[in-house]
Design a protein around this motif. Structure first.
Motif, short mmCIF file in Angstrom:
data_model
loop_
_atom_site.label_atom_id
_atom_site.label_comp_id
_atom_site.label_asym_id
_atom_site.label_seq_id
_atom_site.Cartn_x
_atom_site.Cartn_y
_atom_site.Cartn_z
N PHE A 1 16.89 -5.67 -10.41
CA PHE A 1 16.10 -5.09 -11.49
C PHE A 1 14.74 -4.64 -10.97
CE2 PHE A 1 12.87 -5.53 -14.78
CZ PHE A 1 13.43 -4.84 -15.85
N SER A 2 14.35 -3.43 -11.34
CA SER A 2 13.02 -2.93 -11.02
C SER A 2 12.56 -2.00 -12.14
CB SER A 2 13.02 -2.18 -9.68
OG SER A 2 11.75 -1.60 -9.43
N ASP A 3 11.41 -2.29 -12.71
CA ASP A 3 10.84 -1.47 -13.77
C ASP A 3 9.43 -1.08 -13.35
OD1 ASP A 3 9.90 -0.25 -16.05
OD2 ASP A 3 10.57 -1.82 -17.42
N ARG A 4 9.26 0.18 -12.95
CA ARG A 4 7.95 0.66 -12.49
C ARG A 4 7.31 1.65 -13.46
NH1 ARG A 4 8.01 1.60 -5.92
NH2 ARG A 4 8.63 -0.53 -5.33
N ARG A 5 7.76 1.67 -14.69
CA ARG A 5 7.15 2.59 -15.65
C ARG A 5 5.67 2.27 -15.82
NH1 ARG A 5 10.78 1.62 -20.71
NH2 ARG A 5 10.75 -0.46 -19.78
N GLY A 6 4.84 3.28 -15.68
CA GLY A 6 3.40 3.09 -15.79
C GLY A 6 2.74 2.62 -14.52
N ASN A 7 3.51 2.48 -13.44
CA ASN A 7 2.97 2.01 -12.17
C ASN A 7 2.63 3.21 -11.29
OD1 ASN A 7 4.37 0.62 -9.17
ND2 ASN A 7 2.30 0.34 -9.91
N HIS A 8 1.38 3.60 -11.29
CA HIS A 8 0.95 4.78 -10.52
C HIS A 8 -0.43 4.54 -9.95
CE1 HIS A 8 4.21 7.50 -11.91
NE2 HIS A 8 4.17 6.75 -12.99
N ASP A 9 -0.59 4.85 -8.67
CA ASP A 9 -1.88 4.77 -8.01
C ASP A 9 -2.49 6.17 -8.01
OD1 ASP A 9 -4.08 4.44 -6.44
OD2 ASP A 9 -3.03 3.61 -4.71
N GLN A 10 -3.34 6.42 -8.99
CA GLN A 10 -3.91 7.76 -9.13
C GLN A 10 -4.87 8.10 -7.99
OE1 GLN A 10 -4.32 5.25 -11.17
NE2 GLN A 10 -6.48 4.93 -11.72
N ASN A 11 -5.26 7.09 -7.21
CA ASN A 11 -6.15 7.33 -6.07
C ASN A 11 -5.38 7.66 -4.80
OD1 ASN A 11 -8.42 6.68 -7.70
ND2 ASN A 11 -8.04 4.50 -7.36
N ASN A 12 -4.07 7.60 -4.86
CA ASN A 12 -3.25 7.84 -3.67
C ASN A 12 -2.02 8.66 -4.04
OD1 ASN A 12 -2.14 7.68 -1.10
ND2 ASN A 12 -1.26 5.64 -1.44
N ALA A 13 -2.25 9.92 -4.40
CA ALA A 13 -1.19 10.88 -4.71
C ALA A 13 -0.31 10.42 -5.87
CB ALA A 13 -0.33 11.15 -3.47
N ASP A 14 -0.83 9.52 -6.70
CA ASP A 14 -0.12 9.06 -7.89
C ASP A 14 1.21 8.38 -7.56
OD1 ASP A 14 -0.46 8.82 -10.66
OD2 ASP A 14 1.00 10.39 -11.06
N VAL A 15 1.26 7.70 -6.43
CA VAL A 15 2.50 7.07 -6.00
C VAL A 15 2.74 5.77 -6.76
CG1 VAL A 15 2.36 8.06 -3.70
CG2 VAL A 15 1.37 5.80 -4.14
N GLU A 16 4.01 5.36 -6.84
CA GLU A 16 4.35 4.04 -7.35
C GLU A 16 4.20 3.04 -6.21
OE1 GLU A 16 8.29 4.26 -8.80
OE2 GLU A 16 7.81 5.54 -10.50
N THR A 17 3.76 1.85 -6.55
CA THR A 17 3.52 0.84 -5.52
C THR A 17 4.34 -0.43 -5.72
OG1 THR A 17 1.71 -0.22 -6.73
CG2 THR A 17 1.15 1.67 -5.33
N GLY A 18 4.79 -0.69 -6.93
CA GLY A 18 5.46 -1.95 -7.22
C GLY A 18 4.50 -3.10 -7.39
N GLU A 19 3.19 -2.83 -7.34
CA GLU A 19 2.16 -3.85 -7.53
C GLU A 19 1.39 -3.56 -8.82
OE1 GLU A 19 -0.31 -3.84 -4.10
OE2 GLU A 19 1.23 -4.64 -2.78
N TYR A 20 0.77 -4.59 -9.37
CA TYR A 20 -0.05 -4.43 -10.56
C TYR A 20 -1.20 -3.47 -10.27
CZ TYR A 20 -2.98 -5.97 -14.54
OH TYR A 20 -3.75 -6.04 -15.67
N GLY A 21 -1.81 -3.59 -9.10
CA GLY A 21 -2.89 -2.68 -8.73
C GLY A 21 -4.23 -3.06 -9.32
N PHE A 22 -4.41 -4.33 -9.68
CA PHE A 22 -5.69 -4.79 -10.22
C PHE A 22 -6.05 -6.09 -9.52
CE2 PHE A 22 -8.07 -7.27 -13.51
CZ PHE A 22 -9.22 -6.50 -13.50
N GLU A 23 -7.08 -6.04 -8.66
CA GLU A 23 -7.47 -7.19 -7.85
C GLU A 23 -8.91 -7.60 -8.16
OE1 GLU A 23 -4.68 -6.40 -3.91
OE2 GLU A 23 -6.80 -5.86 -3.85
N ASP A 24 -9.21 -7.86 -9.41
CA ASP A 24 -10.56 -8.28 -9.79
C ASP A 24 -10.47 -9.33 -10.89
OD1 ASP A 24 -13.26 -8.33 -9.61
OD2 ASP A 24 -13.63 -6.33 -10.42
N GLN A 25 -9.63 -10.35 -10.63
CA GLN A 25 -9.31 -11.31 -11.68
C GLN A 25 -9.90 -12.70 -11.46
OE1 GLN A 25 -7.33 -10.44 -9.26
NE2 GLN A 25 -6.10 -12.17 -8.57
#
Length: 368
Positions: A42-66
């Motif tokens: 199972f993999s659900d990457r809807r909404g997973n986009h790195d707009q700072n890097n060609a809008d690629v999917e990463t499979g990571e949350y992408g938020f490291e300020d917690q």
């Protein structure tokens, strides 16, 4: 509750899956490969986009300020980020690679706002952030849990939930040959799984769950209640539940306790994250919990094997133990000695043969 704490999941009914594999429902399940059991990926990457890097999917949350130990109230849910990469925040650390703080996951990607009747729309606008609080209540004037339940997520918060996977009336809802579920996302297991409330009940089958993180939900779990009382664990009462599967999942990073900054700003009471704050919670919390299990006669019955291979990349919340999150109960955890028999290992378990040469001698033939 915070916008970043609302997970949208796909529910997989394990009993229906078993029926589909057998051909009892649907028309294609019997085409699935049964190689000593079934494997579901199972993999659900809807909404997973790195707009700072060609809008690629990463499979990571992408938020490291917690973690944010420099911010007042850092121990509290909803503490504001400080914009500094702290110990415990670099989830995708690679030795020798440039160290950067990922924040692309804090920005909504595919925005779907609620109906106009549920105004005001914040946080379901482009201004919504993981730390944006959703108000309590479910009216147009105070659209809290009601808005969270009817609205699609605007951040990358996706998961899989396994339901109806227990043993009922002596019949196991998992396929008889075994089942392994491998998910790139977090997995929630609701109710008995490959077990009755007794984790040693038969007939069990080889089973494993591999995920970014694994959370156990009891037989008494209710999604609606979790929205109504997201920060009141004593109103989410667990009941004895049994689980039997091998678990391979990620854990959080450790970081220094934030000491004096635990006091909330504006004179609010101190935010007490409880013991083990700053750690991943230890092996007893490797399988994550969200309910009040601290009731006489209630136990978490788990039989299997716990394997931590990596750092979670999507379920990155810091470990907290208090009345907001959960209360621990009696953990009846045992190793499943079925795993000592190769034929009883879960489907897809890596296996290899190791041939050791212990000694040798030279043989000289007559014609040599």
């Amino acid at each position: 509750m915070n916008l970043g704490g609302v997970m949208q999941y796909i529910a997989l009914d394990v009993a229906n899956l078993k029926q589909w594999f057998s051909g009892a429902i649907g028309a294609t399940g019997n085409q699935a490969v049964n190689n000593n059991g079934y494997i579901v990926y199972f993999s659900d990457r809807r909404g997973n986009h790195d707009q700072n890097n060609a809008d690629v999917e990463t499979g990571e949350y992408g938020f490291e300020d917690q973690v944010n130990p420099t911010v007042a109230g850092c121990c509290a849910v909803g503490a504001l980020p400080d914009g500094v990469l702290q110990t415990g925040e670099n989830m995708n650390f690679v030795a020798g690679a440039p160290v950067t703080q990922e924040i692309y996951g804090e920005f909504p990607h595919a925005l779907v706002v609620p109906p106009a009747a549920d105004l005001p729309l914040l946080p379901y606008t482009g201004a919504g952030r993981p730390w944006t609080q959703i108000q309590s209540g479910n009216t147009a004037a105070s659209p809290g849990e009601g808005m969270a339940r009817i609205s699609k997520v605007v951040l990358f918060r996706r998961a899989l939930k396994l339901i109806n996977g227990g043993i009922n009336g002596g019949v196991n809802n998992l396929p008889a040959s075994g089942l392994t579920v491998a998910a790139e996302n977090p997995v929630y297991v609701q109710g008995n799984y490959n077990a009755t409330t007794v984790a040693t009940a038969e007939p069990n089958v080889p089973a494993a769950i591999i995920a970014d993180a694994i959370t156990l939900l009891s037989n008494n779990w209710n999604d609606g209640v979790s929205f109504e009382v997201p920060t009141w664990a004593t109103q989410r009462n667990a009941t004895t539940t049994g689980y039997r599967f091998a678990a391979v999942a990620g854990k959080g990073l450790s970081f220094p306790y934030c000491n004096g900054n635990c006091a909330n700003p504006a004179g609010a009471p101190a935010a007490n994250p409880g013991f083990l704050y700053g750690t991943d919670g230890g092996v007893g919390n490797f399988l994550r919990l969200l309910e009040d299990w601290n009731t006489a006669g209630i136990s978490i019955n788990y039989r299997g094997s716990l394997i931590s291979l990596f750092t979670s990349r999507q379920a990155i919340g810091t470990f907290k133990f208090n009345t907001n999150v959960y209360d621990f109960g009696t953990r009846v955890f045992t190793f499943d000695d079925d795993f000592l028999t190769p034929s009883l290992l879960p489907p897809g378990t890596p296996m290899f043969r190791d041939v050791n040469t212990l000694k040798f001698r030279q043989i000289l033939r007559p014609n040599q």
